[in-house]
Write a protein that holds these residues in place. Structure first.
Motif, mmCIF file in Angstrom:
data_model
loop_
_atom_site.group_PDB
_atom_site.id
_atom_site.type_symbol
_atom_site.label_atom_id
_atom_site.label_comp_id
_atom_site.label_asym_id
_atom_site.label_seq_id
_atom_site.Cartn_x
_atom_site.Cartn_y
_atom_site.Cartn_z
ATOM 1 N N UNK A 80 15.919 12.276 -2.282
ATOM 2 C CA UNK A 80 15.200 10.796 -2.444
ATOM 3 C C UNK A 80 14.090 10.927 -1.368
ATOM 4 N N UNK A 81 12.770 10.150 -1.400
ATOM 5 C CA UNK A 81 11.570 10.381 -0.813
ATOM 6 C C UNK A 81 12.081 9.373 0.568
ATOM 7 N N UNK A 82 11.210 9.068 1.071
ATOM 8 C CA UNK A 82 11.382 8.025 2.399
ATOM 9 C C UNK A 82 11.778 6.719 2.329
ATOM 10 N N UNK A 83 10.463 6.297 1.446
ATOM 11 C CA UNK A 83 10.069 4.560 1.620
ATOM 12 C C UNK A 83 11.317 4.800 1.064
ATOM 13 N N UNK B 239 13.160 -1.888 -2.777
ATOM 14 C CA UNK B 239 12.878 -1.127 -3.970
ATOM 15 C C UNK B 239 12.489 -1.608 -5.553
ATOM 16 N N UNK B 240 13.120 -2.537 -5.671
ATOM 17 C CA UNK B 240 12.340 -3.469 -6.912
ATOM 18 C C UNK B 240 10.949 -3.695 -6.451
ATOM 19 N N UNK B 241 10.522 -4.793 -4.970
ATOM 20 C CA UNK B 241 9.172 -4.572 -5.107
ATOM 21 C C UNK B 241 8.104 -2.925 -5.175
ATOM 22 N N UNK B 242 9.118 -1.753 -4.541
ATOM 23 C CA UNK B 242 8.470 -1.263 -4.813
ATOM 24 C C UNK B 242 7.831 0.285 -6.182
ATOM 25 N N UNK B 243 8.827 -0.588 -7.125
ATOM 26 C CA UNK B 243 9.407 0.020 -8.234
ATOM 27 C C UNK B 243 7.669 -0.499 -8.865
ATOM 28 N N UNK B 244 7.523 -2.191 -8.384
ATOM 29 C CA UNK B 244 6.801 -3.322 -9.431
ATOM 30 C C UNK B 244 5.782 -2.644 -9.206
ATOM 31 N N UNK B 245 5.537 -2.105 -7.777
ATOM 32 C CA UNK B 245 3.699 -1.336 -7.713
ATOM 33 C C UNK B 245 3.753 -0.528 -8.263
ATOM 34 N N UNK B 246 4.576 0.241 -8.154
ATOM 35 C CA UNK B 246 4.269 1.716 -9.112
ATOM 36 C C UNK B 246 3.424 1.367 -11.041
ATOM 37 N N UNK B 247 4.214 0.107 -11.599
ATOM 38 C CA UNK B 247 3.934 -0.610 -12.682
ATOM 39 C C UNK B 247 2.206 -0.942 -12.369
ATOM 40 N N UNK B 248 2.297 -1.817 -10.871
ATOM 41 C CA UNK B 248 1.215 -2.310 -11.276
ATOM 42 C C UNK B 248 0.290 -2.128 -11.066
ATOM 43 N N UNK C 169 0.929 -1.133 0.251
ATOM 44 C CA UNK C 169 -0.065 -0.083 -0.367
ATOM 45 C C UNK C 169 0.699 0.994 0.369
ATOM 46 N N UNK C 170 0.198 2.175 -1.040
ATOM 47 C CA UNK C 170 1.376 3.305 -0.680
ATOM 48 C C UNK C 170 0.596 4.490 -0.612
ATOM 49 N N UNK C 171 1.051 4.736 1.087
ATOM 50 C CA UNK C 171 1.340 6.581 1.758
ATOM 51 C C UNK C 171 1.783 7.359 1.423
ATOM 52 N N UNK C 172 0.610 8.141 1.303
ATOM 53 C CA UNK C 172 0.853 9.609 1.042
ATOM 54 C C UNK C 172 2.749 9.856 2.262
ATOM 55 N N UNK C 173 2.717 9.298 3.481
ATOM 56 C CA UNK C 173 3.454 10.164 4.137
ATOM 57 C C UNK C 173 5.189 8.721 3.436
ATOM 58 N N UNK C 174 5.098 8.216 2.303
ATOM 59 C CA UNK C 174 5.533 7.517 1.848
ATOM 60 C C UNK C 174 6.767 8.420 1.116
#
Length: 214
Positions: free
Chosen positions: A158-161, A170-179, A2-7
Motif C-alpha cells: 500500500x502506498x505511503x499516503x 482516504x475518501x478525500x484522497x480518492x476524490x482527489x484522484x477523480x478530480x 496536492x499529490x506529491x510523488x513521495x506519497x
C-alpha cells in the motif's frame, strides 16, 4: 490535496509481479461488507451494461442474477495481476493480466464500457490519476466509476499516503484522484459500512464520466 510523488512510495518496491505471483483465493473484507458491496453495485451499475472490473481477482462481488431483483450484465471484463485468480472468477466474461503500476494504459477502446469498479485495491496504485484518466477514456459519457475501499491492505504494497490517513482522509484522497483527471462529475463518497462495530467499514467514492473527450 496536492499529490506529491513521495506519497506513492511503498515499503516493498520490488516487482509487483513477484508479490502477486501466487494466487490468493481469499476475500479481503468480511461477509457483511461483501453484501454491502453487492448491494451498492446492484444500485449503481446499469442493467445489461458492459462493466470493467479493474484490479480484479477471483471474486467481483457483483450481483449474481439469482433473484428477480438482481441486475444482469452483458459483459464483465476483468483486469488483474494473477491469471489463476482471474480464471477462477465465475462472473468474468473475459480478462487481461496487467500490472497497472508498470503499464497504466488500459487495453480497451474509447467509450467501451458502461461502468467501472475498483474493489478494495485502490491503495496499491502508484500512478492513480493516470489510471483514473484511462478509466475515463474507456467509459461512455454518463457511466459510473465506483471505487470501493475499507481499512484492509497489504501494508508492504500500500502506498505511503494511504497508510498515513484515516477513513475520512482516504475518501478525500480518492476524490482527489477523480478530480485531478477533470473527466468526472458528481464526485462523492458514500459510507456503506454495514455495522461499524461488528464488521469491516466500507466506503465508496463514485464519479460519473462527463461528456468531454479525453
Amino acid at each position: 490535496m496536492m499529490l506529491s510523488p513521495t506519497y506513492f512510495r511503498r515499503y516493498d518496491e520490488t516487482d509487483d509481479g513477484d508479490f502477486y505471483q501466487s494466487p490468493r483465493l481469499v476475500v479481503h473484507i468480511d461477509e457483511p461488507a461483501i453484501a454491502a458491496t453487492t448491494a451498492l453495485f446492484r444500485e449503481k451499475l446499469p442493467q445489461n451494461g458492459a462493466i470493467l472490473d479493474l484490479m480484479s481477482s477471483w471474486r467481483s462481488h457483483l450481483p449474481k442474477g439469482g433473484t428477480a431483483t438482481d441486475v444482469m450484465y452483458s459483459r464483465v471484463a476483468g483486469l488483474g495481476m494473477n491469471e489463476v485468480e482471474l480464471q477462477q472468477n465465475p462472473q468474468l466474461t473475459d480478462y487481461v493480466v496487467q500490472n497497472l503500476n508498470q503499464n497504466p494504459t488500459l487495453p480497451y477502446a474509447d467509450a467501451e464500457f458502461d461502468g467501472c469498479i475498483i474493489t478494495v485495491s485502490v491503495q496499491y496504485l502508484t500512478n492513480p490519476v493516470v489510471v483514473f484518466r484511462e478509466v475515463a477514456r474507456v467509459l461512455k459519457p454518463g457511466a459510473p466509476f465506483i471505487t470501493v475501499f475499507s481499512n484492509r491492505m497489504f501494508p508492504t504494497k500500500a502506498v505511503a499516503v494511504w497508510q498515513s490517513l484515516d477513513d475520512a482522509g482516504h475518501a478525500k484522497l480518492v476524490e482527489t484522484y477523480y478530480r485531478e483527471t477533470g473527466l468526472f462529475t458528481d464526485i462523492h463518497t458514500e459510507d456503506r459500512s454495514p455495522n461499524p462495530r461488528w464488521s469491516d467499514p466500507l466506503f465508496a467514492t463514485i464519479g460519473t464520466r462527463n461528456g468531454t473527450l479525453a
